[in-house]
Design an enzyme around this catalytic site. Structure first.
Site, short mmCIF file in Angstrom:
data_model
loop_
_atom_site.label_atom_id
_atom_site.label_comp_id
_atom_site.label_asym_id
_atom_site.label_seq_id
_atom_site.Cartn_x
_atom_site.Cartn_y
_atom_site.Cartn_z
N GLY A 154 16.32 23.41 -17.64
CA GLY A 154 15.47 22.59 -18.50
C GLY A 154 16.23 21.61 -19.38
O GLY A 154 15.68 21.06 -20.31
N GLU A 188 14.73 33.57 -18.94
CA GLU A 188 13.79 33.51 -20.08
C GLU A 188 13.35 34.92 -20.51
O GLU A 188 13.51 35.25 -21.68
CB GLU A 188 12.65 32.54 -19.74
CG GLU A 188 13.16 31.10 -19.82
CD GLU A 188 12.54 30.10 -18.86
OE1 GLU A 188 11.49 30.40 -18.28
OE2 GLU A 188 13.12 29.01 -18.70
N HIS A 207 14.70 36.58 -14.58
CA HIS A 207 14.88 35.19 -15.00
C HIS A 207 15.49 35.17 -16.40
O HIS A 207 15.23 36.06 -17.21
CB HIS A 207 13.52 34.47 -14.98
CG HIS A 207 13.68 32.99 -15.12
ND1 HIS A 207 13.85 32.39 -16.35
CD2 HIS A 207 13.73 32.00 -14.19
CE1 HIS A 207 13.99 31.08 -16.15
NE2 HIS A 207 13.93 30.82 -14.87
N LYS A 267 6.48 28.64 -14.28
CA LYS A 267 6.59 29.23 -15.63
C LYS A 267 5.20 29.30 -16.29
O LYS A 267 4.22 29.56 -15.59
CB LYS A 267 7.61 28.44 -16.47
CG LYS A 267 8.96 28.31 -15.74
CD LYS A 267 10.08 27.79 -16.58
CE LYS A 267 11.36 27.70 -15.75
NZ LYS A 267 12.52 27.28 -16.50
N ASN A 275 9.13 27.37 -9.62
CA ASN A 275 8.72 28.32 -10.66
C ASN A 275 7.92 27.54 -11.70
O ASN A 275 8.50 26.76 -12.46
CB ASN A 275 9.98 28.96 -11.26
CG ASN A 275 9.67 29.86 -12.43
OD1 ASN A 275 8.49 30.16 -12.71
ND2 ASN A 275 10.70 30.30 -13.13
N SER A 325 17.75 22.32 -13.41
CA SER A 325 17.62 20.86 -13.36
C SER A 325 17.72 20.28 -11.95
O SER A 325 18.29 19.20 -11.75
CB SER A 325 18.64 20.20 -14.30
OG SER A 325 18.38 20.59 -15.64
N GLU A 378 21.28 30.71 -11.58
CA GLU A 378 20.76 29.73 -12.52
C GLU A 378 21.59 29.75 -13.80
O GLU A 378 21.32 30.57 -14.70
CB GLU A 378 19.30 30.06 -12.87
CG GLU A 378 18.36 30.05 -11.70
CD GLU A 378 16.92 29.77 -12.14
OE1 GLU A 378 16.36 28.78 -11.66
OE2 GLU A 378 16.39 30.52 -12.97
#
Ligand code: 13P
Length: 243
Positions: A171, A98, A96, A11, A9, A204, A165
């Site tokens: 991240g 985010e 996702h 992003k 991904n 990660s 996730e």
């Protein structure tokens, strides 16, 4: 036997020029990947068309990072299934953490996106995962179960991918311990009650931990953020080895 899906991904990274540069390295490396794994990259919308031309005749598939539930209409900033299908896009990431966090995406909207993707022939990658606060309060399983049940309502289970996730692992460099990721993936499969459900782990993932993650029985692939931005690192991840 469930298939393996290794997805990157990107992003909000990569211009068309940098995507091309990436593929100059990645495509030759991809020729060495074992044929049992499905390789997917999810570029920003602007690079999809460039990738569609570059990836013709390769085993690398394109995913979008979102998809709307309508075919067209007054939905500024959204993208519809036919717009993606025109560029050979096969997968669509939905839910996702985010967009869940920054744009308050609800499980209901995520479910609409997943259903619309399937109805038009795209394979949704439905992301779920708990925050660190939820985990510390002992709510992780309840939160994930709700996201899974609402996100998958009225979907075709044989035609989607779930990505577990945990938000605290995204991240941050803090990978969820492989046995714990495997336990949650096993629970998701049990709750859904479909043994062939495809479940990825994300958070990660990097060349140094991919072999351990992929050795776990309930993990069928990975959704990689940061480490997928480097062609050689992502190629190493796609080339994971099970000892
Ligand atoms: P990182 O691999 O950078 O932790 O991101 C994971 C992710 O969000 C993939 O969708």
């Amino acid at each position: 036997m469930r298939k393996t899906v290794i997805a990157g991904n990107w992003k909000m990274h990569m211009t068309c020029a940098s995507a091309k540069e990436y593929m100059d390295t990645f495509i030759p490396l991809s020729k060495e990947f074992p044929s049992d794994r499905h390789i997917v990259v999810a570029p920003p919308f602007t690079a999809i068309s460039t990738l569609a031309s570059l990836l013709k005749g390769t085993q690398i598939n394109i995913s979008s990072q979102n998809v709307h539930w309508e075919i067209d209409g007054a939905f500024t900033a959204e993208i519809s299934p036919p717009m993606l299908l025109e560029h050979n896009v096969r997968y669509a990431i939905v839910g996702h953490s985010e967009p869940r966090k920054y744009f308050s995406e609800s499980d209901e909207q995520i479910n609409l996106r997943a259903r619309s993707a399937q109805a038009s022939g795209l394979i949704p990658i439905v992301c779920v995962g708990e925050s660190i606060e939820q985990r510390e309060r002992g709510e992780a399983e309840r939160v994930i179960r709700r996201q899974v049940e609402q996100g998958l309502e009225q979907t075709e289970l044989s035609n989607l991918v779930i990505a577990y996730e945990p938000i605290w692992a995204i991240g941050t460099g803090k990978t969820c311990e492989a046995n714990e990721a495997n336990r949650i993936c096993g629970l998701i499969r049990q709750w859904v009650g479909f043994p062939d459900l495809l479940i990825q782990y994300g958070g990660s993932v990097k060349p140094s931990n991919i072999d351990e993650i992929m050795s776990k029985s309930d993990i069928d692939g990975v959704l990689v953020g940061g480490a997928s931005l480097d062609a050689k690192n992502f190629a190493r991840i796609a080339n994971y080895q099970i000892k």
